[in-house]
Enzyme design. Sequence first.
Site, PDB file in Angstrom:
ATOM      1  N   ASP A 176       0.831  -1.358  -0.019  1.00 30.10           N
ATOM      2  CA  ASP A 176       0.247  -0.063  -0.047  1.00 30.10           C
ATOM      3  C   ASP A 176       0.983   1.169  -0.099  1.00 30.10           C
ATOM      4  OD1 ASP A 176      -2.445   1.818   0.269  1.00 30.10           O
ATOM      5  OD2 ASP A 176      -1.809   1.736   2.430  1.00 30.10           O
ATOM      6  N   SER A 177       0.328   2.314  -0.097  1.00 33.79           N
ATOM      7  CA  SER A 177       1.146   3.600  -0.092  1.00 33.79           C
ATOM      8  C   SER A 177       1.549   3.797   1.406  1.00 33.79           C
ATOM      9  CB  SER A 177       0.336   4.769  -0.447  1.00 33.79           C
ATOM     10  OG  SER A 177      -0.926   4.900   0.164  1.00 33.79           O
ATOM     11  N   TYR A 237      -0.935   8.321  -2.589  1.00 37.43           N
ATOM     12  CA  TYR A 237      -1.220   8.259  -4.002  1.00 37.43           C
ATOM     13  C   TYR A 237      -2.159   8.667  -4.773  1.00 37.43           C
ATOM     14  CZ  TYR A 237       2.494   4.287  -3.884  1.00 37.43           C
ATOM     15  OH  TYR A 237       3.537   3.479  -3.814  1.00 37.43           O
ATOM     16  N   CYS A 285      -4.304  -1.578  -2.076  1.00 35.34           N
ATOM     17  CA  CYS A 285      -4.499  -0.185  -2.090  1.00 35.34           C
ATOM     18  C   CYS A 285      -5.522   0.230  -3.353  1.00 35.34           C
ATOM     19  CB  CYS A 285      -3.087   0.402  -2.516  1.00 35.34           C
ATOM     20  SG  CYS A 285      -3.386   2.091  -3.202  1.00 35.34           S
ATOM     21  N   ASN A 286      -6.548   0.641  -3.070  1.00 33.61           N
ATOM     22  CA  ASN A 286      -7.702   0.704  -3.970  1.00 33.61           C
ATOM     23  C   ASN A 286      -7.287   1.690  -5.177  1.00 33.61           C
ATOM     24  OD1 ASN A 286      -8.625   0.510  -1.096  1.00 33.61           O
ATOM     25  ND2 ASN A 286     -10.539   0.025  -2.370  1.00 33.61           N
ATOM     26  N   THR A 287      -6.443   2.734  -4.843  1.00 35.26           N
ATOM     27  CA  THR A 287      -6.010   3.733  -5.886  1.00 35.26           C
ATOM     28  C   THR A 287      -5.064   2.708  -6.991  1.00 35.26           C
ATOM     29  OG1 THR A 287      -5.948   5.353  -4.196  1.00 35.26           O
ATOM     30  CG2 THR A 287      -4.742   5.618  -6.182  1.00 35.26           C
ATOM     31  N   GLU A 327      -2.705   7.888   8.665  1.00 34.18           N
ATOM     32  CA  GLU A 327      -1.338   7.906   8.836  1.00 34.18           C
ATOM     33  C   GLU A 327      -0.939   8.721  10.059  1.00 34.18           C
ATOM     34  OE1 GLU A 327       1.156   6.413   6.840  1.00 34.18           O
ATOM     35  OE2 GLU A 327      -0.407   5.714   5.396  1.00 34.18           O
ATOM     36  N   CYS A 348     -10.890   2.699   0.142  1.00 33.58           N
ATOM     37  CA  CYS A 348      -9.656   2.914   0.561  1.00 33.58           C
ATOM     38  C   CYS A 348      -9.128   2.333   1.691  1.00 33.58           C
ATOM     39  CB  CYS A 348      -9.604   4.706   0.582  1.00 33.58           C
ATOM     40  SG  CYS A 348      -7.596   5.192   1.119  1.00 33.58           S
ATOM     41  N   HIS A 358      -7.072   2.793   3.825  1.00 37.10           N
ATOM     42  CA  HIS A 358      -6.962   3.677   5.104  1.00 37.10           C
ATOM     43  C   HIS A 358      -8.268   3.890   5.683  1.00 37.10           C
ATOM     44  CE1 HIS A 358      -3.009   4.713   3.230  1.00 37.10           C
ATOM     45  NE2 HIS A 358      -2.735   5.408   4.337  1.00 37.10           N
TER      46      HIS A 358
END
Length: 264
Positions: A9-10, A41, A72-74, A151, A183, A185
Amino acid sequence: MNKPIGVFDSGVGGLTVVKELMRLLPRESIVYFGDTARVPYGTKSAETIRKFSLENILFLLKKNVKLVVVACNTASSIALPQIKRHFKVPIIGVILPGVKEAVAITKNKRIGVIATRATVNSQSYTKEIKALNPKIKVFSAACPLFVPLAEEGWLNDKVTFDVARKYLEPFRKYKIDTLILGCTHYPLLKSAINKVLGKGVTLIDSAKQVACEVKQILDEDCSCSQEKKPSREFYVSDEPDNFRGLAQRFLGYKLNKVYKVNCV
Ligand code: DGL
């Protein structure tokens, strides 16, 4: 096969998937990469997201993983469709599992999707939902501030609740009964999101479904691990302390193996 599963993931978001993988597949070793030096991202161009995703997959392959979860969905929306075919190992994204669950659950056929700007603009959710049921109405919104809040580890703070209220208020008007947390997160902020939308809206976090899909693939390939003491290694591209603290809080155990890698 006792090779590890690779997850990236980011940043910390992919831990929501790791938690479910550990629960469902406790004998599997996991190598996690969080690209904390380059998060977020979701505000970046498609070209950049593809480049980062490719680098992350190559990093995990060097760790000899048997399967990669793009947690990571992005990256799943923007990069996965093109990148997937270049690799022999199975590469799993996080879009479809959440979509399937939401489509099965909605009663009033009104689904909300919250995600990064890049994911919303890609229309990946709308397309997948409509492909399964064209009658469903989809309402999407980008919630970019949720990523730095997660984060930072501000999961239940007032500021998080205020931001959630600002982003989610319009969904009350849309009368959705299901909201996809698009997402990885966002599940970390579930309690704030729940508070704003109330019990009438079911939140869909695709992590469980993703873990089920991984299990299915490993079962089919007969590549499940029998390891009694599987290892869990975590790599980040920036300083590891913040990541370690949040990961320990979220996963509920002490992480000894969190390493900073300089170049991916
Ligand atoms: N967790 C990621 C996602 O699922 C990325 C968030 C970001 O880096 O913007 O989209």
